[in-house]
Design a protein around this motif. Sequence first.
Motif, PDB file in Angstrom:
ATOM      1  N   VAL A  62      60.503 -27.055  23.514  1.00  0.00           N
ATOM      2  CA  VAL A  62      61.646 -26.200  23.848  1.00  0.00           C
ATOM      3  C   VAL A  62      62.792 -26.637  22.955  1.00  0.00           C
ATOM      4  N   GLU A  63      63.384 -25.700  22.222  1.00  0.00           N
ATOM      5  CA  GLU A  63      64.454 -26.039  21.286  1.00  0.00           C
ATOM      6  C   GLU A  63      65.659 -25.148  21.534  1.00  0.00           C
ATOM      7  N   LEU A  64      66.828 -25.765  21.554  1.00  0.00           N
ATOM      8  CA  LEU A  64      68.074 -25.045  21.789  1.00  0.00           C
ATOM      9  C   LEU A  64      68.807 -24.892  20.461  1.00  0.00           C
ATOM     10  N   PHE A  65      69.198 -23.660  20.147  1.00  0.00           N
ATOM     11  CA  PHE A  65      69.922 -23.372  18.907  1.00  0.00           C
ATOM     12  C   PHE A  65      71.371 -23.030  19.238  1.00  0.00           C
ATOM     13  N   GLY A  66      72.287 -23.467  18.381  1.00  0.00           N
ATOM     14  CA  GLY A  66      73.705 -23.215  18.615  1.00  0.00           C
ATOM     15  C   GLY A  66      74.344 -22.460  17.468  1.00  0.00           C
ATOM     16  N   PHE A  67      75.303 -21.600  17.793  1.00  0.00           N
ATOM     17  CA  PHE A  67      75.935 -20.735  16.796  1.00  0.00           C
ATOM     18  C   PHE A  67      77.444 -20.699  16.997  1.00  0.00           C
ATOM     19  N   ALA A  68      78.159 -20.685  15.888  1.00  0.00           N
ATOM     20  CA  ALA A  68      79.620 -20.726  15.941  1.00  0.00           C
ATOM     21  C   ALA A  68      80.220 -19.479  16.583  1.00  0.00           C
ATOM     22  N   ASN A  69      79.545 -18.352  16.451  1.00  0.00           N
ATOM     23  CA  ASN A  69      80.072 -17.106  16.995  1.00  0.00           C
ATOM     24  C   ASN A  69      78.929 -16.169  17.374  1.00  0.00           C
ATOM     25  N   GLU A  70      79.279 -15.099  18.060  1.00  0.00           N
ATOM     26  CA  GLU A  70      78.262 -14.163  18.540  1.00  0.00           C
ATOM     27  C   GLU A  70      77.629 -13.373  17.401  1.00  0.00           C
ATOM     28  N   ALA A  71      78.363 -13.186  16.306  1.00  0.00           N
ATOM     29  CA  ALA A  71      77.803 -12.464  15.161  1.00  0.00           C
ATOM     30  C   ALA A  71      76.633 -13.234  14.564  1.00  0.00           C
ATOM     31  N   GLU A  72      76.779 -14.548  14.452  1.00  0.00           N
ATOM     32  CA  GLU A  72      75.691 -15.353  13.903  1.00  0.00           C
ATOM     33  C   GLU A  72      74.498 -15.365  14.859  1.00  0.00           C
ATOM     34  N   LEU A  73      74.764 -15.447  16.147  1.00  0.00           N
ATOM     35  CA  LEU A  73      73.688 -15.387  17.143  1.00  0.00           C
ATOM     36  C   LEU A  73      72.951 -14.057  17.047  1.00  0.00           C
ATOM     37  N   SER A  74      73.677 -12.960  16.894  1.00  0.00           N
ATOM     38  CA  SER A  74      73.066 -11.642  16.769  1.00  0.00           C
ATOM     39  C   SER A  74      72.190 -11.556  15.522  1.00  0.00           C
ATOM     40  N   SER A  75      72.671 -12.089  14.396  1.00  0.00           N
ATOM     41  CA  SER A  75      71.891 -12.091  13.162  1.00  0.00           C
ATOM     42  C   SER A  75      70.614 -12.915  13.334  1.00  0.00           C
ATOM     43  N   PHE A  76      70.723 -14.039  14.030  1.00  0.00           N
ATOM     44  CA  PHE A  76      69.571 -14.902  14.292  1.00  0.00           C
ATOM     45  C   PHE A  76      68.506 -14.145  15.091  1.00  0.00           C
ATOM     46  N   LYS A  77      68.932 -13.452  16.137  1.00  0.00           N
ATOM     47  CA  LYS A  77      67.992 -12.698  16.963  1.00  0.00           C
ATOM     48  C   LYS A  77      67.322 -11.583  16.161  1.00  0.00           C
ATOM     49  N   MET A  78      68.094 -10.934  15.293  1.00  0.00           N
ATOM     50  CA  MET A  78      67.517  -9.887  14.443  1.00  0.00           C
ATOM     51  C   MET A  78      66.444 -10.461  13.529  1.00  0.00           C
ATOM     52  N   LEU A  79      66.737 -11.597  12.942  1.00  0.00           N
ATOM     53  CA  LEU A  79      65.779 -12.228  12.028  1.00  0.00           C
ATOM     54  C   LEU A  79      64.496 -12.622  12.761  1.00  0.00           C
ATOM     55  N   LEU A  80      64.612 -13.054  13.989  1.00  0.00           N
ATOM     56  CA  LEU A  80      63.426 -13.419  14.756  1.00  0.00           C
ATOM     57  C   LEU A  80      62.530 -12.213  15.015  1.00  0.00           C
ATOM     58  N   GLY A  81      63.108 -11.023  14.956  1.00  0.00           N
ATOM     59  CA  GLY A  81      62.328  -9.810  15.156  1.00  0.00           C
ATOM     60  C   GLY A  81      61.546  -9.383  13.928  1.00  0.00           C
ATOM     61  N   VAL A  82      61.777 -10.043  12.797  1.00  0.00           N
ATOM     62  CA  VAL A  82      61.057  -9.725  11.558  1.00  0.00           C
ATOM     63  C   VAL A  82      59.728 -10.466  11.561  1.00  0.00           C
ATOM     64  N   SER A  83      58.655  -9.763  11.278  1.00  0.00           N
ATOM     65  CA  SER A  83      57.332 -10.383  11.283  1.00  0.00           C
ATOM     66  C   SER A  83      57.263 -11.519  10.270  1.00  0.00           C
ATOM     67  N   GLY A  84      56.798 -12.670  10.729  1.00  0.00           N
ATOM     68  CA  GLY A  84      56.661 -13.822   9.849  1.00  0.00           C
ATOM     69  C   GLY A  84      57.898 -14.691   9.728  1.00  0.00           C
ATOM     70  N   VAL A  85      58.980 -14.322  10.417  1.00  0.00           N
ATOM     71  CA  VAL A  85      60.210 -15.121  10.371  1.00  0.00           C
ATOM     72  C   VAL A  85      60.388 -15.827  11.711  1.00  0.00           C
ATOM     73  N   GLY A  86      60.350 -17.152  11.676  1.00  0.00           N
ATOM     74  CA  GLY A  86      60.551 -17.954  12.872  1.00  0.00           C
ATOM     75  C   GLY A  86      61.939 -18.535  12.925  1.00  0.00           C
ATOM     76  N   PRO A  87      62.231 -19.347  13.951  1.00  0.00           N
ATOM     77  CA  PRO A  87      63.572 -19.933  14.089  1.00  0.00           C
ATOM     78  C   PRO A  87      64.023 -20.752  12.889  1.00  0.00           C
ATOM     79  N   LYS A  88      63.126 -21.552  12.311  1.00  0.00           N
ATOM     80  CA  LYS A  88      63.524 -22.390  11.175  1.00  0.00           C
ATOM     81  C   LYS A  88      63.900 -21.539   9.966  1.00  0.00           C
ATOM     82  N   ALA A  89      63.126 -20.492   9.707  1.00  0.00           N
ATOM     83  CA  ALA A  89      63.432 -19.610   8.581  1.00  0.00           C
ATOM     84  C   ALA A  89      64.745 -18.872   8.816  1.00  0.00           C
ATOM     85  N   ALA A  90      64.964 -18.433  10.057  1.00  0.00           N
ATOM     86  CA  ALA A  90      66.203 -17.719  10.379  1.00  0.00           C
ATOM     87  C   ALA A  90      67.421 -18.617  10.185  1.00  0.00           C
TER      88      ALA A  90
END
Length: 206
Positions: A62-90
Amino acid sequence: MFYYISGKLAYANPSTAVIDAGGVGYKLTISENTYNSLPPRHTQNAPEAKLYTYMAVREDDVELFGFANEAELSSFKMLLGVSGVGPKAAISILSLLTPEKFALAVCTEDRKTIAKANGIGPKTAARVILELKDKLMKETDLGAAAQASIESASAIATPSGKLSEAQDALMVLGYSRAEAQNALKNIDTQNLGLEDIIKKALKLLM
């Protein structure tokens, strides 16, 4: 589970932050851009910090990720929706690009810039653009604003005013006047259209 965590910044490096909230130290994986936004730590007392969070649950971790603002969090979630892109790549992409610059790179199909992120190759960059361009343009303000600034500048430019209009468009996208001028001086502005000038300048700046 957690929307954000706020407390004393007990520790931080370019990939990790520890926030002491209520006597509990929460370890968060962060991007370099988030690290750079954290308050100064060279003080006698630990500064206060607030990070928006995302919890990734896997079979063995279980890993917790932190973001300076909601825009970065939103971009992170979008990237996770791309096939083949995991948390580390995002996180790698968001360490290289702010949410605004990421949206701009996707909307202008700048795969070379995205591929500069650690561990991200041209194929993954192309897949990110393919799967997120329409979504960014339609569903977020970031992509629409980035593209609109280029299109509006192109619409009102005159041949003699291309340099000035390009500079203004770059400043709208968050670059300083000095950064814009430095990028534009390396471009043949006489023989290019305004949109091409802006795209070339963005590639230099990124």
